[in-house]
Design an enzyme around this catalytic site. Structure first.
Site, PDB file in Angstrom:
ATOM      1  N   GLU A 153     -62.659  64.506 -34.056  1.00 28.62           N
ATOM      2  CA  GLU A 153     -62.126  65.805 -34.496  1.00 28.62           C
ATOM      3  C   GLU A 153     -61.019  65.536 -35.503  1.00 28.62           C
ATOM      4  O   GLU A 153     -60.206  64.613 -35.310  1.00 28.62           O
ATOM      5  CB  GLU A 153     -61.467  66.586 -33.338  1.00 28.62           C
ATOM      6  CG  GLU A 153     -62.409  67.237 -32.372  1.00 28.62           C
ATOM      7  CD  GLU A 153     -61.665  68.055 -31.306  1.00 28.62           C
ATOM      8  OE1 GLU A 153     -60.507  68.467 -31.528  1.00 28.62           O
ATOM      9  OE2 GLU A 153     -62.254  68.261 -30.234  1.00 28.62           O
TER      10      GLU A 153
ATOM     11  N   GLU B  14     -60.658  64.857 -24.846  1.00 22.98           N
ATOM     12  CA  GLU B  14     -59.207  65.034 -24.699  1.00 22.98           C
ATOM     13  C   GLU B  14     -58.713  65.191 -23.264  1.00 22.98           C
ATOM     14  O   GLU B  14     -58.176  66.245 -22.890  1.00 22.98           O
ATOM     15  CB  GLU B  14     -58.744  66.236 -25.531  1.00 22.98           C
ATOM     16  CG  GLU B  14     -59.020  66.074 -27.004  1.00 22.98           C
ATOM     17  CD  GLU B  14     -58.418  67.186 -27.858  1.00 22.98           C
ATOM     18  OE1 GLU B  14     -58.006  68.210 -27.293  1.00 22.98           O
ATOM     19  OE2 GLU B  14     -58.359  67.012 -29.073  1.00 22.98           O
TER      20      GLU B  14
HETATM   21  O1  IFM Z   1     -59.676  73.620 -30.652  1.00 23.75           O
HETATM   22  C1  IFM Z   1     -59.192  72.414 -30.181  1.00 23.75           C
HETATM   23  C2  IFM Z   1     -60.284  71.608 -29.501  1.00 23.75           C
HETATM   24  O2  IFM Z   1     -60.866  72.313 -28.466  1.00 23.75           O
HETATM   25  C3  IFM Z   1     -59.715  70.341 -28.934  1.00 23.75           C
HETATM   26  N1  IFM Z   1     -58.990  69.617 -29.940  1.00 23.75           N
HETATM   27  C4  IFM Z   1     -58.031  70.313 -30.755  1.00 23.75           C
HETATM   28  C5  IFM Z   1     -58.643  71.584 -31.329  1.00 23.75           C
HETATM   29  C6  IFM Z   1     -57.599  72.335 -32.158  1.00 23.75           C
HETATM   30  O3  IFM Z   1     -56.516  72.670 -31.345  1.00 23.75           O
END
Ligand code: IFM
Length: 452
Positions: free
Chosen positions: A358, A163
């Site tokens: 994710e 990210e």
């Molecule tokens: O916890 C975070 C993660 O570190 C990065 N992506 C989003 C998740 C939820 O906010």
């Protein structure tokens, strides 16, 4: 059809969010170690100092992964744990920790997926300019080399960055995450360019020093767009809006194409080059080549999306959410279609096998009188999202899915107030409890998503 026979069912975490043990054992400091200690930054003053104490409890955690039946586990290495100053001397104790973690995963037939950078910029490098210093491209490259040398005999899958939209945008533009800076927009474009070059350099180093053939990817994020109806006009609007750029410059990092086009297509998007012209650093042909160093798959973190359509006036528009629209505890909308349309559009554009790196939600989970954690909302959310992913898997090449997160953990500026895990963590005692959703996910894995 649906999910392929060898579909990778996994769960994900990141170093600072779960490890604890932030001091000692030779670890250096990183920007989150410092930022969380300054008053007012993190809700209720929480820090990652202990977190889930995974550093000491990883064996117990791997047992739970096994109980869930995970095929893969995506975790990240804390750069400052293995290279306390970011470059130079190696902390062998840090290496030993990750090495034992990897061995234990393999012993349990869980495939490790290793992320190099999930936001822990070593503080020593930050003091030297961090992402603003062009030397970071080589610093990150040297770090990737070390990771390849020490772990690639056993790890076959790597992600470079997690990210970049967030660690540049929230960390350096909006100042809501470490190091809490609101830099001039121009600086953030320069940083972003170094970030992408560092990604390319890491790909080269991982490939060059790997001890076996490795699969390398990247894990950006972004909100997806999905069409209100299946008309060709709405679908086209969704496709275009997904890859379009922010006109609000103080939120410019929140987009897909600025971060992914150069990596996968070899150039920044034309629209951005015009829109952001005034802020851009010099971009050379050599930079472009480095950033586009070939990768093997495309990872994308997907949590939600916007419903869009062709408006009456023939102009694309976002469809307003109705009153009472479903949302998660952290207030994010529940939009399952983002997994179907997001995967399809990304595959069409980037033409690489896709991993959802994710996806998940936070809920107000509590331990019930029966000692269990009942989280029907998480089950319902995952069922809806995975149903859409299954539809996408019928049409495009989707290799895997990593639920966020394996266990409740430190949710950055929100501290421990948000619970994203399949496993409940009582932070007072470090007791773990598999939530109902973990058992549900176990069945999904066992049946390869048949009933979805
Ligand atoms: O916890 C975070 C993660 O570190 C990065 N992506 C989003 C998740 C939820 O906010």
């Amino acid at each position: 059809m649906g999910f392929s026979k060898d579909f990778v069912w996994g769960a994900a975490t990141s170093a600072y969010q779960i490890e604890g043990m932030t001091q000692g054992e030779g670890k250096g400091e990183h920007i989150w170690d410092i930022y969380t200690k300054e008053p007012g930054h993190i809700l209720e003053g929480h820090t990652g100092d202990i977190a889930c104490d995974h550093y000491h409890r990883f064996r117990e955690d791997i047992k739970l992964m096994k109980e869930i039946g995970l095929k893969a586990y995506r975790f990240s290495v804390d750069w400052s744990r293995v290279l306390p100053e970011g470059v130079g001397a190696v902390n062998e104790k840090g290496i030993a920790f990750y090495s034992e973690l990897i061995d234990e995963l393999l012993k349990n037939e869980i495939e490790p997926y290793l992320t190099l950078y999930h936001w822990e910029l070593p503080y020593e490098l930050y003091k030297r300019g961090g992402w603003m210093n062009p030397e970071i491209v080589e610093w990150f490259g040297a770090y990737a080399k070390l990771i390849a040398e020490r772990f690639s005999d056993r790890v076959r899958h790597f992600f470079t960055l997690n990210e970049p939209q967030c660690f540049v945008g929230l960390g350096f533009l909006r100042g809501e995450h470490a190091p809490g800076i609101q830099a001039p927009i121009r600086d953030t474009f320069e940083m972003a360019h170094q970030v992408l070059k560092a990604h390319g350099r890491a790909v080269q180093m991982l490939r060059q020093y790997a001890k076996q053939p490795v699969w390398i990817g990247y894990a950006p994020t972004g909100s997806m767009c999905y069409p209100e109806t299946d008309t060709p006009e709405d679908i086209e609007v969704a496709r275009q809006m997904l890859f379009s750029l922010q006109t609000n410059k103080r939120n410019w990092t929140w987009n897909v194409s600025w971060w992914s086009d150069p990596v996968l297509l070899g150039h920044y998007p034309e629209e951005g080059l015009k829109l952001y012209e005034a802020y851009l650093p010099k971009i050379t042909e050599e930079d472009r080549k480095l950033i586009a160093e070939p990768i093997d798959f495309y990872g994308q973190n997907i949590y939600n999306g916007r419903c869009v359509r062709m408006g009456k006036e023939g102009k694309p528009e976002e469809v307003q959410r109705y009153a009472g629209f479903p949302k998660t505890a952290i207030d994010w909308p529940v939009t399952p279609k983002c997994l179907y349309w997001g995967s399809k559009f990304l595959y069409e554009r980037y033409k690489k096998p896709i991993y959802i790196t994710e996806n998940g939600l936070s809920c107000h989970d509590t331990v019930s009188l029966d000692g269990k954690v009942h989280d029907p909302n998480r089950i319902d959310f995952l069922a809806r999202y995975l149903h859409e992913l299954k539809r996408a898997a019928d049409e495009v090449d989707i290799r895997g899915y990593f639920q966020w997160s394996l266990m409740d953990n430190f949710e950055w500026a929100k501290g421990y107030t948000e619970r994203f895990g399949l496993i409940y963590v009582d932070y007072r005692t470090q007791q773990r409890i598999l939530k109902d959703s973990a058992f549900w996910y176990r069945d999904i894995i066992q049946t390869n998503g048949e009933g979805l």
